[in-house]
Design a protein around this motif. Structure first.
Motif, short mmCIF file in Angstrom:
data_model
loop_
_atom_site.label_atom_id
_atom_site.label_comp_id
_atom_site.label_asym_id
_atom_site.label_seq_id
_atom_site.Cartn_x
_atom_site.Cartn_y
_atom_site.Cartn_z
N LEU A 1 -6.68 -11.62 8.92
CA LEU A 1 -5.29 -11.70 7.88
C LEU A 1 -3.81 -11.01 7.66
CD1 LEU A 1 -7.26 -13.75 5.86
CD2 LEU A 1 -6.27 -14.26 7.85
N TYR A 2 -4.35 -9.28 7.72
CA TYR A 2 -3.74 -8.20 7.35
C TYR A 2 -3.30 -7.45 8.60
CZ TYR A 2 -4.52 -10.11 2.39
OH TYR A 2 -4.29 -11.44 1.44
N ILE A 3 -2.46 -7.39 9.30
CA ILE A 3 -1.82 -7.06 10.57
C ILE A 3 -0.12 -6.53 9.86
CG2 ILE A 3 -2.11 -6.59 12.88
CD1 ILE A 3 -3.73 -9.46 12.91
N ASP A 4 -0.01 -5.36 10.38
CA ASP A 4 1.48 -4.41 10.38
C ASP A 4 1.79 -4.01 10.95
OD1 ASP A 4 1.42 -5.74 7.26
OD2 ASP A 4 1.51 -3.58 6.65
N ILE A 5 2.62 -4.10 11.63
CA ILE A 5 3.21 -3.30 12.85
C ILE A 5 3.81 -2.03 12.71
CG2 ILE A 5 3.76 -3.64 14.88
CD1 ILE A 5 3.41 -6.38 15.23
N ALA A 6 3.41 -1.21 12.88
CA ALA A 6 5.03 -0.11 12.88
C ALA A 6 5.22 0.64 14.62
CB ALA A 6 4.24 1.04 12.57
N ASN A 7 6.53 0.81 14.23
CA ASN A 7 6.62 0.87 15.90
C ASN A 7 8.82 1.76 15.51
OD1 ASN A 7 6.33 1.13 18.77
ND2 ASN A 7 8.42 -0.33 19.18
N ARG A 8 8.50 2.42 17.10
CA ARG A 8 9.74 2.58 16.37
C ARG A 8 11.31 1.68 16.88
NH1 ARG A 8 10.49 6.80 22.08
NH2 ARG A 8 9.45 5.07 23.81
N THR A 9 11.11 1.10 17.75
CA THR A 9 11.85 0.50 18.19
C THR A 9 11.56 -0.91 17.23
OG1 THR A 9 12.42 1.47 20.24
CG2 THR A 9 13.36 -1.34 19.44
N PRO A 10 12.42 -1.16 16.09
CA PRO A 10 11.34 -2.34 14.91
C PRO A 10 11.54 -4.06 15.79
CG PRO A 10 13.04 -1.15 13.67
CD PRO A 10 13.32 -0.15 14.83
N SER A 11 12.94 -4.13 16.40
CA SER A 11 13.14 -5.60 17.49
C SER A 11 11.68 -5.76 18.77
CB SER A 11 14.36 -5.38 18.36
OG SER A 11 14.09 -4.15 18.83
#
Ligand code: ATR
Length: 286
Positions: free
Chosen positions: A148-158
């Motif tokens: 249920l709790y899944i964050d995403i981190a990426n160089r390009t936010p879009s």
């Protein structure tokens, strides 16, 4: 007698024949797994017609055809539709049915290594680093498994936002920058590295610093060349739990084999053997 194949280019060094021949053996099934190297200028359509004539039961698809094959597939399963790529095809009533086994294979490999996660799916904080095709499949499979709790981190936010648009009811996803998650790493129980950063030949890089990592976290890297990436070596040095990318390779293949044969073959011993093959300590016995 089962007939399977792999379509792609170049595929001479693919590990799929080894994996699926082991599955046939372990499952007490008779069959063959053929390599069908298809240079880009050859017609995919004609090749698929030939496969129909050859009474093939199913095949795997790899680069550069995972997307290109879609127009020739009669039915796509949900994962393949969402990911926009097919890695497994089943022949059913002379129609081609396309699947993507990467995300589900990944979650199986993770939970096999850390069975306690199964009971904690609704509670644990998961972080996905990267927002390419692999991240998309893993995000979707984690949601379907009940995380249920899944964050995403990426160089390009879009790119991360595009993945988060798949979000299902009840799932909470925040889009973060790489430096934000570096600072708040201790909040995450599971940290999944899905980019090619750290892959051979540039093995001295990591996507984020693990300075703030705690021993309770599980750090996973889908890169398996090398088996122990710098990211995983640093996590290990910090005393955290680690999860290796080559196990995903085995479980996505296990699921593909299951689609073709309705048989889930146990993988005992295969992760170690695959590790030795990848590290060049053992030769593949085709
Ligand atoms: P795949 O389909 O195999 O997942 P991809 O679609 O090429 O591969 O995705 C690559 C991912 O790795 C992307 O999230 C990419 O970040 P961007 O969306 O900003 O392009 C990420 N990536 C690749 N090289 C990177 C690097 N040096 N630093 C940070 N992220 C990187």
């Amino acid at each position: 007698m089962y007939q399977f194949a792999l379509i792609g280019y170049p595929i001479k060094h693919s590990l799929s024949p080894w994996i699926h021949r082991q599955f046939l053996h372990k499952g007490h099934l008779k069959g063959e797994y053929h390599l069908m190297e298809l240079a880009e200028d050859q017609s995919l359509h004609k090749h698929l017609e030939r496969l129909q004539e050859q009474s093939i039961h199913g095949f795997n698809v790899t680069v550069p055809y995972k997307q290109k094959i879609i127009p020739y597939i009669d039915m796509l399963d949900e994962e393949a539709k969402v990911i926009g790529a097919v890695n497994t095809v089943l022949r059913e009533n002379n129609k081609w049915k396309g699947f993507n086994t990467d995300g589900i294979g990944y979650v199986r490999s993770l939970e096999q290594a850390f069975p306690q996660l199964e009971a904690e799916r609704e509670k644990v904080n998961v972080l996905i680093l990267g927002a390419g095709g692999a991240a998309r499949g893993i995000y979707y499979a984690l949601m379907n498994a009940g995380y249920l709790y899944i964050d995403i981190a990426n160089r390009t936010p879009s790119h991360a936002k595009a993945i988060a648009s798949l979000q299902k009811t009840g799932v909470k996803t925040r889009i973060k920058t790489l430096s934000e998650v570096e600072a708040s790493l201790s909040k995450y129980k599971v940290i999944i590295q899905t980019t090619s950063v750290g892959m051979k030949p540039v093995t001295d890089q990591t996507i984020i610093s693990l300075c703030n990592l705690t021993q309770e976290s599980i750090v996973s890297d889908i890169v398996y060349q090398p088996i122990e990436t710098k990211f995983l070596a640093e996590a290990k040095a910090k005393g955290a739990y680690v999860h290796y990318g080559h196990t995903m390779l085995l479980y996505q293949a296990q699921y593909a084999f299951e689609i073709w044969t309705n048989k889930r073959v146990p993988l005992d011993g295969m992760a170690d053997e695959l590790k030795q093959i990848l590290e060049g300590e053992s030769h593949v016995n085709w």
